[in-house]
Design a protein around this motif. Structure first.
Motif, PDB file in Angstrom:
ATOM      1  N   GLY A  17       0.793  -1.215   0.000  1.00 11.39           N
ATOM      2  CA  GLY A  17       0.000   0.000   0.000  1.00 11.39           C
ATOM      3  C   GLY A  17       0.826   1.266   0.000  1.00 11.39           C
ATOM      4  O   GLY A  17       0.305   2.346  -0.256  1.00 11.39           O
ATOM      5  N   GLU A  18       2.120   1.162   0.280  1.00 11.35           N
ATOM      6  CA  GLU A  18       2.992   2.333   0.352  1.00 11.35           C
ATOM      7  C   GLU A  18       3.982   2.364  -0.805  1.00 11.35           C
ATOM      8  O   GLU A  18       3.920   3.223  -1.659  1.00 11.35           O
ATOM      9  CB  GLU A  18       3.781   2.334   1.677  1.00 11.35           C
ATOM     10  CG  GLU A  18       2.910   2.393   2.912  1.00 11.35           C
ATOM     11  CD  GLU A  18       2.305   3.754   3.124  1.00 11.35           C
ATOM     12  OE1 GLU A  18       2.965   4.755   2.798  1.00 11.35           O
ATOM     13  OE2 GLU A  18       1.172   3.816   3.607  1.00 11.35           O
ATOM     14  N   ARG A  19       4.929   1.410  -0.791  1.00  9.60           N
ATOM     15  CA  ARG A  19       6.026   1.445  -1.752  1.00  9.60           C
ATOM     16  C   ARG A  19       6.602   0.041  -1.919  1.00  9.60           C
ATOM     17  O   ARG A  19       6.544  -0.767  -1.016  1.00  9.60           O
ATOM     18  CB  ARG A  19       7.102   2.411  -1.228  1.00  9.60           C
ATOM     19  CG  ARG A  19       8.304   2.520  -2.083  1.00  9.60           C
ATOM     20  CD  ARG A  19       9.280   3.575  -1.549  1.00  9.60           C
ATOM     21  NE  ARG A  19       9.786   4.305  -2.681  1.00  9.60           N
ATOM     22  CZ  ARG A  19       9.399   5.496  -3.045  1.00  9.60           C
ATOM     23  NH1 ARG A  19       8.517   6.141  -2.358  1.00  9.60           N
ATOM     24  NH2 ARG A  19       9.909   6.072  -4.105  1.00  9.60           N
ATOM     25  N   ALA A  20       7.163  -0.201  -3.093  1.00  3.36           N
ATOM     26  CA  ALA A  20       7.836  -1.475  -3.364  1.00  3.36           C
ATOM     27  C   ALA A  20       9.097  -1.205  -4.161  1.00  3.36           C
ATOM     28  O   ALA A  20       9.155  -0.253  -4.943  1.00  3.36           O
ATOM     29  CB  ALA A  20       6.921  -2.412  -4.137  1.00  3.36           C
ATOM     30  N   LYS A  21      10.101  -2.035  -3.948  1.00  2.00           N
ATOM     31  CA  LYS A  21      11.339  -1.972  -4.729  1.00  2.00           C
ATOM     32  C   LYS A  21      11.533  -3.344  -5.354  1.00  2.00           C
ATOM     33  O   LYS A  21      11.412  -4.359  -4.683  1.00  2.00           O
ATOM     34  CB  LYS A  21      12.531  -1.602  -3.860  1.00  2.00           C
ATOM     35  CG  LYS A  21      12.506  -0.153  -3.414  1.00  2.00           C
ATOM     36  CD  LYS A  21      13.799   0.246  -2.721  1.00  2.00           C
ATOM     37  CE  LYS A  21      13.723   1.682  -2.267  1.00  2.00           C
ATOM     38  NZ  LYS A  21      14.493   2.582  -3.081  1.00  2.00           N
ATOM     39  N   ILE A  22      11.841  -3.339  -6.653  1.00  2.00           N
ATOM     40  CA  ILE A  22      11.995  -4.579  -7.413  1.00  2.00           C
ATOM     41  C   ILE A  22      13.366  -4.551  -8.079  1.00  2.00           C
ATOM     42  O   ILE A  22      13.699  -3.603  -8.776  1.00  2.00           O
ATOM     43  CB  ILE A  22      10.899  -4.704  -8.490  1.00  2.00           C
ATOM     44  CG1 ILE A  22       9.519  -4.625  -7.845  1.00  2.00           C
ATOM     45  CG2 ILE A  22      11.052  -5.988  -9.279  1.00  2.00           C
ATOM     46  CD1 ILE A  22       8.557  -3.793  -8.605  1.00  2.00           C
ATOM     47  N   GLU A  66       0.352   2.138  -5.190  1.00  2.00           N
ATOM     48  CA  GLU A  66       1.601   1.842  -4.483  1.00  2.00           C
ATOM     49  C   GLU A  66       2.770   2.247  -5.382  1.00  2.00           C
ATOM     50  O   GLU A  66       2.790   1.904  -6.559  1.00  2.00           O
ATOM     51  CB  GLU A  66       1.653   0.336  -4.189  1.00  2.00           C
ATOM     52  CG  GLU A  66       2.846  -0.115  -3.393  1.00  2.00           C
ATOM     53  CD  GLU A  66       2.741  -1.599  -3.046  1.00  2.00           C
ATOM     54  OE1 GLU A  66       3.735  -2.302  -3.257  1.00  2.00           O
ATOM     55  OE2 GLU A  66       1.677  -2.041  -2.578  1.00  2.00           O
ATOM     56  N   ASN A  67       3.718   3.002  -4.857  1.00  2.49           N
ATOM     57  CA  ASN A  67       4.877   3.433  -5.649  1.00  2.49           C
ATOM     58  C   ASN A  67       5.787   2.246  -5.928  1.00  2.49           C
ATOM     59  O   ASN A  67       6.090   1.470  -5.022  1.00  2.49           O
ATOM     60  CB  ASN A  67       5.667   4.512  -4.916  1.00  2.49           C
ATOM     61  CG  ASN A  67       4.912   5.807  -4.828  1.00  2.49           C
ATOM     62  OD1 ASN A  67       4.136   6.130  -5.716  1.00  2.49           O
ATOM     63  ND2 ASN A  67       5.137   6.553  -3.765  1.00  2.49           N
ATOM     64  N   LEU A  68       6.242   2.125  -7.168  1.00  2.00           N
ATOM     65  CA  LEU A  68       7.149   1.044  -7.545  1.00  2.00           C
ATOM     66  C   LEU A  68       8.481   1.627  -7.979  1.00  2.00           C
ATOM     67  O   LEU A  68       8.526   2.523  -8.821  1.00  2.00           O
ATOM     68  CB  LEU A  68       6.579   0.226  -8.714  1.00  2.00           C
ATOM     69  CG  LEU A  68       5.307  -0.569  -8.485  1.00  2.00           C
ATOM     70  CD1 LEU A  68       4.947  -1.344  -9.736  1.00  2.00           C
ATOM     71  CD2 LEU A  68       5.470  -1.522  -7.329  1.00  2.00           C
ATOM     72  N   ASP A  69       9.554   1.128  -7.409  1.00  2.00           N
ATOM     73  CA  ASP A  69      10.902   1.482  -7.832  1.00  2.00           C
ATOM     74  C   ASP A  69      11.510   0.231  -8.459  1.00  2.00           C
ATOM     75  O   ASP A  69      11.650  -0.786  -7.783  1.00  2.00           O
ATOM     76  CB  ASP A  69      11.777   1.919  -6.651  1.00  2.00           C
ATOM     77  CG  ASP A  69      11.305   3.207  -5.991  1.00  2.00           C
ATOM     78  OD1 ASP A  69      10.590   3.967  -6.667  1.00  2.00           O
ATOM     79  OD2 ASP A  69      11.664   3.443  -4.834  1.00  2.00           O
TER      80      ASP A  69
END
Length: 165
Positions: free
Chosen positions: A38-43, A76-79
């Motif tokens: 719900g906030e942020r993810a890093k891939i 959700e922000n994705l990096d």
């Protein structure tokens, strides 16, 4: 019966596989995923074909490929970052890192930044550094790089030990 958790990293992985044909074909591999649902993810992604930009392929033209995933995950922000030798530096983006000391044996990294970059590396509520630690599987310690003229500005808490418990 199928049980599905929208907060599971595998859910994000399957969404990426459905949206990015290069992942489904095996040209791009998803190495690691770190999420605060719900906030942020890093891939972290990697390719075995040097002609393919794994980050660009996952993001798409003007974000077209990740836009559907972001919408599905409730904005959700994705990096998306490259899984390379500069993995720890890229995981802490958007902060610009001056230098990194890595202790492979203890899985620790000491990151040195300019004072104005420290807040970017840590992120709101410590989210950026938590996700970077989860993604890299390293304990990351952040240090400010200061020159000798600024050294007098630091205040150590032991100077106030009589006033603070």
């Amino acid at each position: 019966k199928i049980l599905l958790s929208r907060t599971a990293p595998i859910f994000l992985q399957r969404l990426l596989e459905a949206e990015v044909p290069e992942i489904a074909e095996g040209l791009i591999a998803i190495r690691r995923i770190a999420r605060m649902p719900g906030e942020r993810a890093k891939i972290a992604v990697e390719t075995f074909d040097e002609r393919i930009d794994p980050v660009g392929a996952c993001v798409g033209v003007k974000g077209s490929r990740v836009h559907g995933i972001v919408r599905e995950l409730g904005n959700e922000n994705l990096d998306v970052i490259n899984y390379t030798s500069k993995f720890i530096q890229r995981a802490l983006a958007p902060a610009k890192i001056s230098s990194v000391n890595i202790d492979e044996e203890n899985k620790k990294a000491e990151v040195f930044l300019q004072p104005e970059e420290v807040s970017l590396a840590i992120g709101r509520g410590g989210m950026n550094i938590k996700l970077a630690s989860m993604l890299t599987e390293y304990t990351i310690d952040v240090f400010r790089e200061i020159d000798e003229s600024q050294a007098d500005e630091d205040i150590y808490l032991d100077e106030f030990s009589d006033e603070i418990d």
